[in-house]
Design an enzyme around this catalytic site. Structure first.
Site, PDB file in Angstrom:
ATOM      1  N   PHE A  41       0.713  -1.201   0.162  1.00 23.66           N
ATOM      2  CA  PHE A  41      -0.083   0.064  -0.087  1.00 23.66           C
ATOM      3  C   PHE A  41       0.863   1.294  -0.098  1.00 23.66           C
ATOM      4  O   PHE A  41       0.259   2.323  -0.089  1.00 23.66           O
ATOM      5  CB  PHE A  41      -1.013  -0.102   1.258  1.00 23.66           C
ATOM      6  CG  PHE A  41      -0.487  -0.096   2.594  1.00 23.66           C
ATOM      7  CD1 PHE A  41       0.568   0.890   3.208  1.00 23.66           C
ATOM      8  CD2 PHE A  41      -0.343  -1.299   3.188  1.00 23.66           C
ATOM      9  CE1 PHE A  41       0.809   0.758   4.453  1.00 23.66           C
ATOM     10  CE2 PHE A  41       0.521  -1.595   4.425  1.00 23.66           C
ATOM     11  CZ  PHE A  41       1.035  -0.482   4.972  1.00 23.66           C
ATOM     12  N   ARG A  44      -1.694   9.252  20.968  1.00 20.55           N
ATOM     13  CA  ARG A  44      -2.292   8.023  20.099  1.00 20.55           C
ATOM     14  C   ARG A  44      -3.558   7.752  20.910  1.00 20.55           C
ATOM     15  O   ARG A  44      -4.184   7.029  20.023  1.00 20.55           O
ATOM     16  CB  ARG A  44      -1.205   7.125  20.430  1.00 20.55           C
ATOM     17  CG  ARG A  44       0.351   7.207  19.960  1.00 20.55           C
ATOM     18  CD  ARG A  44       0.451   6.873  18.763  1.00 20.55           C
ATOM     19  NE  ARG A  44       0.198   5.694  18.183  1.00 20.55           N
ATOM     20  CZ  ARG A  44       0.322   5.323  16.744  1.00 20.55           C
ATOM     21  NH1 ARG A  44       0.872   5.992  15.945  1.00 20.55           N
ATOM     22  NH2 ARG A  44       0.170   4.085  16.513  1.00 20.55           N
ATOM     23  N   HIS A  76      -2.039  11.861  11.487  1.00 18.30           N
ATOM     24  CA  HIS A  76      -0.864  11.032  12.012  1.00 18.30           C
ATOM     25  C   HIS A  76      -0.434  11.314  13.293  1.00 18.30           C
ATOM     26  O   HIS A  76      -0.473  12.616  13.841  1.00 18.30           O
ATOM     27  CB  HIS A  76       0.219  11.334  11.094  1.00 18.30           C
ATOM     28  CG  HIS A  76       1.742  10.798  11.490  1.00 18.30           C
ATOM     29  ND1 HIS A  76       2.083   9.413  11.425  1.00 18.30           N
ATOM     30  CD2 HIS A  76       2.680  11.410  12.121  1.00 18.30           C
ATOM     31  CE1 HIS A  76       3.255   9.363  11.855  1.00 18.30           C
ATOM     32  NE2 HIS A  76       3.470  10.545  12.317  1.00 18.30           N
TER      33      HIS A  76
HETATM   34  P1  DAT Z   1       0.095   4.744  12.386  1.00 19.59           P
HETATM   35  O1  DAT Z   1      -0.217   5.883  11.735  1.00 19.59           O
HETATM   36  O2  DAT Z   1      -0.998   4.578  13.364  1.00 19.59           O
HETATM   37  O3  DAT Z   1       1.439   5.131  13.102  1.00 19.59           O
HETATM   38  P2  DAT Z   1       1.688   2.823  10.881  1.00 19.59           P
HETATM   39  O4  DAT Z   1       2.870   3.877  11.265  1.00 19.59           O
HETATM   40  O5  DAT Z   1       1.836   1.548  10.910  1.00 19.59           O
HETATM   41  O6  DAT Z   1       0.308   3.395  11.601  1.00 19.59           O
HETATM   42  O7  DAT Z   1       1.290   3.188   9.476  1.00 19.59           O
HETATM   43  C1  DAT Z   1       1.395   4.419   8.900  1.00 19.59           C
HETATM   44  C2  DAT Z   1       0.202   4.611   7.997  1.00 19.59           C
HETATM   45  O8  DAT Z   1       0.231   3.698   6.854  1.00 19.59           O
HETATM   46  C3  DAT Z   1      -1.199   4.355   8.672  1.00 19.59           C
HETATM   47  O9  DAT Z   1      -1.465   5.684   9.316  1.00 19.59           O
HETATM   48  C4  DAT Z   1      -1.964   3.841   7.442  1.00 19.59           C
HETATM   49  C5  DAT Z   1      -1.309   3.154   6.681  1.00 19.59           C
HETATM   50  N1  DAT Z   1      -1.301   1.791   6.731  1.00 19.59           N
HETATM   51  C6  DAT Z   1      -0.601   0.950   7.684  1.00 19.59           C
HETATM   52  N2  DAT Z   1      -0.874  -0.354   7.661  1.00 19.59           N
HETATM   53  C7  DAT Z   1      -1.763  -0.180   6.488  1.00 19.59           C
HETATM   54  C8  DAT Z   1      -2.539  -1.599   5.951  1.00 19.59           C
HETATM   55  N3  DAT Z   1      -2.658  -2.615   6.218  1.00 19.59           N
HETATM   56  N4  DAT Z   1      -3.331  -1.108   4.818  1.00 19.59           N
HETATM   57  C9  DAT Z   1      -3.489   0.116   4.166  1.00 19.59           C
HETATM   58  N5  DAT Z   1      -2.681   1.104   4.829  1.00 19.59           N
HETATM   59  C10 DAT Z   1      -1.986   0.940   5.935  1.00 19.59           C
HETATM   60 MG    MG Z   2       3.408   5.333  12.612  1.00 25.95          MG
END
Ligand code: DAT
Ligand code: MG
Length: 166
Positions: free
Chosen positions: A58, A91, A125
Site C-alpha cells: 500500500f 495516540r 498522524h
Molecule cells: P500509525 O499511523 O497508526 O502510526 P503505521 O505507522 O503502522 O500506523 O502506518 C502508517 C500509515 O500507513 C497508517 O496511518 C495507514 C497506513 N497503513 C498502515 N497499515 C496499512 C494497511 N494494512 N493497509 C493500508 N494502509 C495501511
Molecule cells: Mg506510525
C-alpha cells in the site's frame, strides 16, 4: 515525563473540515502546541516520512494520500505538541491505525474510513514513540519554527536565496 509528538492533520481531515474539531479534541490533553504550519507535501517528504513502510503493497497509495492526491487538498497541517506523556495521550485520542478497528469515540474511529481501494484514510498522524517523534519533528520542522528548544542545534553556513516581502 515531558515528550514532543508530531501530529499531522491529513488531507482527508482538511477536506472534511475537521481541523477545528481535531484541535479541540487534542486540547483535552492539556498539552502545549509548540509549532504549527500548513505544508505542501512533496513526494520526497512523504516517502521519507513513511520510509519504514516502503516495502508494503500500500506504500504508493499512502504517499499519494499524504500528498492530497485523493482529496484535491495538496496540504497537511503539521503541529508539535509538548508535555507530559504527549505521545501516549495523543495516540489514545487518535485511535488504532485501522479506522475500522479504532475505538468509535477516537478521532480515527469517528472520522476515518477504508476506501474500496484499500487506503486507510485515518485523518491524523501521531508519532508512535520518542525516537520516531524526534526523527519526524526534525524532518517536518526547522529549529526556529519550534518555540521551545527540543533538540540540540548547530550553526549552519547556508548559501541560499531567501524570499522576503516585496
Ligand atoms: P500509525 O499511523 O497508526 O502510526 P503505521 O505507522 O503502522 O500506523 O502506518 C502508517 C500509515 O500507513 C497508517 O496511518 C495507514 C497506513 N497503513 C498502515 N497499515 C496499512 C494497511 N494494512 N493497509 C493500508 N494502509 C495501511
Ligand atoms: Mg506510525
Amino acid at each position: 515525563m515531558n515528550q514532543a509528538v508530531l501530529i499531522l492533520i491529513k488531507p482527508d481531515g482538511l477536506k472534511k473540515s475537521l481541523t477545528g474539531n481535531i484541535l479541540t479534541r487534542l486540547s483535552e490533553t492539556k498539552l502545549e502546541i509548540v509549532a504549527a504550519k500548513m505544508v505542501r507535501v512533496s513526494a520526497a517528504l512523504a516517502k521519507e516520512h513513511y520510509k519504514h513502510l516502503n516495502d508494503k503493497p500500500f506504500f504508493n497509495d499512502l504517499i499519494k494520500y499524504l500528498q492530497g492526491e485523493f482529496h484535491d487538498r495538496r496540504k497537511v497541517m503539521a503541529l508539535v505538541y509538548w508535555g507530559k506523556d504527549a505521545i501516549g495521550k495523543c495516540r489514545e485520542l487518535a485511535g488504532a491505525t485501522n479506522p475500522e478497528e479504532a475505538e468509535s469515540t477516537s478521532i480515527r474511529g469517528s472520522y476515518g474510513r477504508i476506501t474500496t481501494g484499500g487506503v486507510y484514510e485515518n485523518v491524523i498522524h501521531v508519532s508512535s514513540n520518542e525516537s520516531e517523534a524526534e526523527r519526524e519533528i526534525k524532518l517536518w520542522f526547522a529549529p526556529d519554527e519550534i518555540i521551545v528548544d527540543l533538540y540540540p542545534v548547530a550553526e549552519k553556513e547556508e548559501q541560499r536565496r531567501l524570499k522576503g516581502w516585496a
